[in-house]
Structures are given as structure tokens and as C-alpha cells.
Design a protein around this motif. Structure first.
Motif, PDB file in Angstrom:
ATOM      1  N   GLY A 166      42.643  40.303  47.483  1.00  0.00           N
ATOM      2  CA  GLY A 166      42.073  41.238  46.811  1.00  0.00           C
ATOM      3  C   GLY A 166      41.275  40.654  45.422  1.00  0.00           C
ATOM      4  N   GLY A 167      41.055  39.772  44.552  1.00  0.00           N
ATOM      5  CA  GLY A 167      40.255  39.626  43.917  1.00  0.00           C
ATOM      6  C   GLY A 167      40.282  40.357  42.340  1.00  0.00           C
ATOM      7  N   THR A 168      41.624  40.870  42.396  1.00  0.00           N
ATOM      8  CA  THR A 168      41.716  42.638  41.749  1.00  0.00           C
ATOM      9  C   THR A 168      42.724  41.926  39.540  1.00  0.00           C
ATOM     10  N   VAL A 186      50.135  51.520  41.516  1.00  0.00           N
ATOM     11  CA  VAL A 186      49.350  50.590  41.850  1.00  0.00           C
ATOM     12  C   VAL A 186      47.675  50.996  41.368  1.00  0.00           C
ATOM     13  N   ALA A 223      44.437  45.249  46.165  1.00  0.00           N
ATOM     14  CA  ALA A 223      45.712  44.567  45.671  1.00  0.00           C
ATOM     15  C   ALA A 223      46.940  44.568  46.742  1.00  0.00           C
ATOM     16  N   THR A 224      46.313  42.743  47.024  1.00  0.00           N
ATOM     17  CA  THR A 224      48.216  42.720  48.303  1.00  0.00           C
ATOM     18  C   THR A 224      49.187  41.941  47.318  1.00  0.00           C
ATOM     19  N   GLY A 250      50.802  39.644  47.859  1.00  0.00           N
ATOM     20  CA  GLY A 250      50.815  38.804  47.962  1.00  0.00           C
ATOM     21  C   GLY A 250      50.462  38.263  46.484  1.00  0.00           C
ATOM     22  N   THR A 260      50.545  36.475  40.933  1.00  0.00           N
ATOM     23  CA  THR A 260      50.515  36.480  39.505  1.00  0.00           C
ATOM     24  C   THR A 260      51.892  36.720  38.749  1.00  0.00           C
ATOM     25  N   SER A 269      48.118  53.206  34.724  1.00  0.00           N
ATOM     26  CA  SER A 269      47.898  52.644  33.646  1.00  0.00           C
ATOM     27  C   SER A 269      49.092  51.506  34.022  1.00  0.00           C
TER      28      SER A 269
HETATM   29  C1  LIG Z   1      42.160  48.455  36.876  1.00  0.00           C
HETATM   30  C2  LIG Z   1      43.317  47.215  37.375  1.00  0.00           C
HETATM   31  C3  LIG Z   1      44.537  48.129  37.443  1.00  0.00           C
HETATM   32  C4  LIG Z   1      45.605  47.166  37.404  1.00  0.00           C
HETATM   33  N1  LIG Z   1      46.736  48.176  37.541  1.00  0.00           N
HETATM   34  C5  LIG Z   1      47.757  47.952  38.524  1.00  0.00           C
HETATM   35  C6  LIG Z   1      49.601  48.678  38.386  1.00  0.00           C
HETATM   36  O1  LIG Z   1      49.123  49.366  37.759  1.00  0.00           O
HETATM   37  N2  LIG Z   1      50.363  47.376  39.000  1.00  0.00           N
HETATM   38  C7  LIG Z   1      50.493  46.454  39.498  1.00  0.00           C
HETATM   39  O2  LIG Z   1      51.535  45.807  39.409  1.00  0.00           O
HETATM   40  N3  LIG Z   1      49.216  45.612  39.288  1.00  0.00           N
HETATM   41  C8  LIG Z   1      48.010  46.220  38.465  1.00  0.00           C
HETATM   42  N4  LIG Z   1      47.110  45.589  38.767  1.00  0.00           N
HETATM   43  C9  LIG Z   1      47.408  43.829  38.932  1.00  0.00           C
HETATM   44  C10 LIG Z   1      46.572  43.348  39.996  1.00  0.00           C
HETATM   45  O3  LIG Z   1      46.292  44.809  41.027  1.00  0.00           O
HETATM   46  C11 LIG Z   1      47.368  43.034  41.420  1.00  0.00           C
HETATM   47  O4  LIG Z   1      48.278  42.486  41.106  1.00  0.00           O
HETATM   48  C12 LIG Z   1      47.086  42.916  42.414  1.00  0.00           C
HETATM   49  O5  LIG Z   1      48.381  43.908  43.625  1.00  0.00           O
HETATM   50  C13 LIG Z   1      46.794  41.938  43.152  1.00  0.00           C
HETATM   51  O6  LIG Z   1      46.405  41.354  44.121  1.00  0.00           O
HETATM   52  P1  LIG Z   1      45.249  40.510  44.824  1.00  0.00           P
HETATM   53  O7  LIG Z   1      44.975  40.738  46.014  1.00  0.00           O
HETATM   54  O8  LIG Z   1      44.120  41.624  43.760  1.00  0.00           O
HETATM   55  O9  LIG Z   1      45.034  39.343  43.721  1.00  0.00           O
HETATM   56  P2  LIG Z   1      43.989  38.129  43.229  1.00  0.00           P
HETATM   57  O10 LIG Z   1      43.095  38.199  42.433  1.00  0.00           O
HETATM   58  O11 LIG Z   1      43.360  37.988  44.724  1.00  0.00           O
HETATM   59  O12 LIG Z   1      44.771  37.096  43.321  1.00  0.00           O
HETATM   60  C14 LIG Z   1      45.994  36.461  41.586  1.00  0.00           C
HETATM   61  C15 LIG Z   1      46.792  35.397  41.821  1.00  0.00           C
HETATM   62  O13 LIG Z   1      47.511  36.046  43.421  1.00  0.00           O
HETATM   63  C16 LIG Z   1      46.961  34.171  43.625  1.00  0.00           C
HETATM   64  N5  LIG Z   1      47.154  34.876  44.894  1.00  0.00           N
HETATM   65  C17 LIG Z   1      46.836  35.630  46.003  1.00  0.00           C
HETATM   66  N6  LIG Z   1      47.243  35.853  47.107  1.00  0.00           N
HETATM   67  C18 LIG Z   1      47.640  34.327  47.604  1.00  0.00           C
HETATM   68  C19 LIG Z   1      48.301  34.053  48.119  1.00  0.00           C
HETATM   69  N7  LIG Z   1      48.622  34.678  49.823  1.00  0.00           N
HETATM   70  N8  LIG Z   1      49.659  33.343  48.321  1.00  0.00           N
HETATM   71  C20 LIG Z   1      48.972  32.358  47.457  1.00  0.00           C
HETATM   72  N9  LIG Z   1      49.146  32.876  45.994  1.00  0.00           N
HETATM   73  C21 LIG Z   1      48.135  33.576  46.263  1.00  0.00           C
HETATM   74  C22 LIG Z   1      46.027  34.267  43.197  1.00  0.00           C
HETATM   75  O14 LIG Z   1      45.337  32.645  43.111  1.00  0.00           O
HETATM   76  C23 LIG Z   1      45.706  34.687  42.510  1.00  0.00           C
HETATM   77  O15 LIG Z   1      46.972  33.813  40.915  1.00  0.00           O
HETATM   78  C24 LIG Z   1      45.301  46.400  38.531  1.00  0.00           C
HETATM   79  C25 LIG Z   1      44.430  45.619  38.389  1.00  0.00           C
HETATM   80  C26 LIG Z   1      43.257  46.068  37.870  1.00  0.00           C
HETATM   81  C27 LIG Z   1      42.131  45.385  38.265  1.00  0.00           C
END
Ligand SMILES: Cc1cc2nc3c(=O)[nH]c(=O)nc-3n(C[C@H](O)[C@H](O)[C@H](O)COP(=O)(O)OP(=O)(O)OC[C@H]3O[C@@H](n4cnc5c(N)ncnc54)[C@H](O)[C@@H]3O)c2cc1C
Length: 283
Positions: free
Chosen positions: A28-30, A96, A105-106, A108, A113, A188
Motif C-alpha cells: 500500500g506504500g503507507t 488504523v 494499508a495492508t 503484510g 514494518t 493517532s
Molecule cells: C497517516 C498515517 C497514519 C497511520 N496510522 C497508523 C495507525 O493508526 N496504526 C498502525 O498500525 N499503522 C498506521 N500507519 C502505518 C501504516 O499505514 C501501516 O503499517 C500499514 O499497514 C502498512 O501497510 P502498507 O501496505 O502501506 O505497507 P508498505 O508501506 O507498502 O510496506 C511496509 C513494509 O512492509 C514490507 N512489505 C509490504 N508487503 C509485504 C509482503 N507481502 N511481504 C514482505 N514484505 C512486505 C515493505 O517492503 C515495507 O518494508 C499509518 C501510516 C500513515 C501514513
């Protein structure tokens, strides 16, 4: 930087075969886009898996509920099988970020992370989840506690993709709860987050906490006290003892160690109290 847009798990694994410690998978890149922006991460290779439909599923199997790593928080919130077999994950997903973040946000990404403040990770700990990893070398499965090894650190090798997590079937009569404390009620990052699952009379307790150490952890001292048949009147004392022994909170921009300890104790007493028997009835 090389970017590979994968459309299948096989294509992602082929691209990851040449991955190094500096390579990244983009879902998801978040989290990752924040790291790119800050310059904290400068990958040699990015494998984009956001469009791999095979990673986005929920299915009920004999081993339990299997959830694809590409499932978003919004997917978890909409899923009837998740509500039945992994309600803690849905409760955590609701906490989240905002709806926009939940749509991207996924599961995984949250797991890999491995932030100590992550919301989905304590739910996975409390549910006894197993993490399924795949690479061209084969597949393996780890308990989530073995997978998360430290501050933003996991047991994943650079060439491995997290494919899914498996939640074992929930025992009858289990109590479960999720509680997050942040600066505001919504949007938050946690100062303290708790997820727990507890059988009748404290059997099989799994109590996980986030933001109180460098990684999500289980409160083993409290779990052991519950398994011995803790009476309601002794809960506050047992919680204080366990929090002192099992957690390692720090002062940081979001909170102080003292506040985190005090709030964790209050949350645990409030959440566990109604489920415990009074003295005389406890085992
Ligand atoms: C404004 C904002 C608010 C947020 N609030 C919260 C919150 O309240 N609670 C919370 O827990 N988090 C929060 N987050 C953090 C984030 O949204 C979560 O951790 C989210 O679940 C990350 O998922 P993603 O798909 O965006 O991961 P990505 O950013 O795409 O990747 C995150 C990491 O995981 C790795 N990765 C992703 N998928 C895989 C896979 N299938 N196999 C192996 N490695 C993988 C990537 O290489 C990277 O290192 C927030 C982020 C933002 C920007």
C-alpha cells in the motif's frame, strides 16, 4: 533503483530472487512512501505487489482462517469470516489511521514494518497467528512472535514475500479484547495498545501489548498468573508486577515511559477485571 511491477506471486518471487537487505516490497506504500520521502530508505530494488490479486483474500481452511498479506484494513473490516474467526484483527483495523489509510494499508505491510506501535501486530500475537513466507527456495511458516524479532525487525529474508497469515480456530468460551490509547480518539499512533484472548478461568491467555517496548510483546508473567487462577481482588497487584517485569517502555515524542506503564496497568485491569472470578470462586 530498479522497479518491478509484479502481477502474480510467481513474478514477485522471481524479482525477489536478486533482492538484498536494501531491497523493498511495495504494497500500500503507507509506511514505505514515508521512508522514501524522509530519505531513510534508498532501495536498490522495489518490487510492487499492490496489484497482485492472489495476495488479497480471506479463506476458511482446516488450519484456521487464512488471510492474504495484501488484504487491506478495509478488507478486514468488510469480511464476515474475519468478524467470525479473527474479530481482534477487525477491531484493530478500525483503529488504523483514517479511511484513506485503511483503504491502502495492508496486513503484510503492518507486519513487516514491525513497528512497536503497530495496531494489527498485537492482534496477531493475541490470536496466535502463523506467518506464511514464500521464496523461490520454497515456503515456510513461523509463529508471529518468532517473525517479529525486534525494533522494526523481522525474521524475513530479503528474497521472501509474506504471502498470508493463518489464525487458528478460536476455542469455545474465549474472551477477546482490543484497546488502543492515543492522543486523540481517532487517527493517532498508539501510546499503548493491548490485544488479548483468554479462555475460561484464565486458561490459554495470550496478552499482547504494543508501544511499551522496542517491539510488540506478550505479558508472560500476567499470562502465567491468569493460568494459575487469578482472583479479581488480586488483579491490580498482578498487573503491576507483570508490567514492571515484562515491559520496557521509553520516553519519546508521543509519551513518557511512566505514562505508558500507568495506562497499560489501567487498561489491563479494566479489560480483564469483569472476566475474573472473585476470591473463593477462582481456581
Ligand atoms: C497517516 C498515517 C497514519 C497511520 N496510522 C497508523 C495507525 O493508526 N496504526 C498502525 O498500525 N499503522 C498506521 N500507519 C502505518 C501504516 O499505514 C501501516 O503499517 C500499514 O499497514 C502498512 O501497510 P502498507 O501496505 O502501506 O505497507 P508498505 O508501506 O507498502 O510496506 C511496509 C513494509 O512492509 C514490507 N512489505 C509490504 N508487503 C509485504 C509482503 N507481502 N511481504 C514482505 N514484505 C512486505 C515493505 O517492503 C515495507 O518494508 C499509518 C501510516 C500513515 C501514513
Amino acid at each position: 533503483m530498479r522497479v518491478v511491477v509484479a502481477r502474480s506471486i510467481d513474478a514477485a518471487l522471481a524479482a525477489l530472487a536478486s533482492a538484498t537487505e536494501a531491497s523493498r516490497i511495495l504494497a500500500g506504500g503507507t509506511d514505505l512512501c514515508v521512508e522514501f520521502e524522509s530519505g531513510r530508505t534508498r532501495p536498490d530494488l522495489v518490487v510492487e505487489v499492490g496489484r497482485v490479486a492472489e495476495l488479497r483474500f480471506v479463506r476458511e481452511t482446516q488450519a484456521g482462517l487464512e488471510i492474504g498479506a495484501g488484504s487491506t484494513c478495509a478488507d478486514l473490516l468488510r469480511s464476515a469470516p474475519v468478524a467470525r474467526g479473527a474479530d481482534l484483527l477487525a477491531l484493530a483495523a478500525r483503529e488504523v489511521g483514517a479511511v484513506q489509510i485503511q483503504n491502502r494499508a495492508t496486513l503484510g505491510g503492518n507486519l513487516v514494518t514491525a513497528s512497536p506501535a503497530a495496531d494489527l501486530v498485537p492482534a496477531l500475537f493475541a490470536l496466535g497467528a502463523r506467518v506464511r513466507l514464500a521464496s523461490l527456495a520454497g515456503r515456510r511458516e513461523l509463529l508471529v512472535e518468532e517473525f517479529v524479532t525486534g525494533y522494526r525487525a523481522t525474521a524475513r529474508r530479503p528474497d521472501e514475500l509474506v504471502e498470508s497469515v493463518v489464525i487458528p480456530p478460536r476455542p469455545a468460551g474465549e474472551h477477546r479484547a482490543f484497546h488502543k490509547v492515543g492522543t486523540r480518539r481517532a487517527q493517532s499512533i498508539s501510546k499503548v495498545v493491548v490485544a488479548l484472548a483468554l479462555g475460561p478461568r484464565g486458561a490459554g491467555a495470550r496478552i499482547a501489548a504494543g508501544s511499551v517496548a522496542e517491539r510488540t510483546l506478550r505479558l508472560a508473567t500476567l499470562e502465567a498468573a491468569l493460568a494459575r487462577g487469578l482472583a479479581r481482588e488480586r488483579l491490580a497487584q498482578a498487573v503491576a508486577h507483570a508490567v514492571a517485569l515484562d515491559t520496557r517502555p521509553r520516553d519519546d515524542v508521543r509519551s513518557t515511559a511512566r505514562y505508558r506503564r500507568a495506562v497499560l496497568e489501567r487498561v489491563l485491569v479494566r479489560v480483564l477485571g469483569p472476566w475474573l472470578e472473585p476470591e473463593g470462586n477462582a481456581a
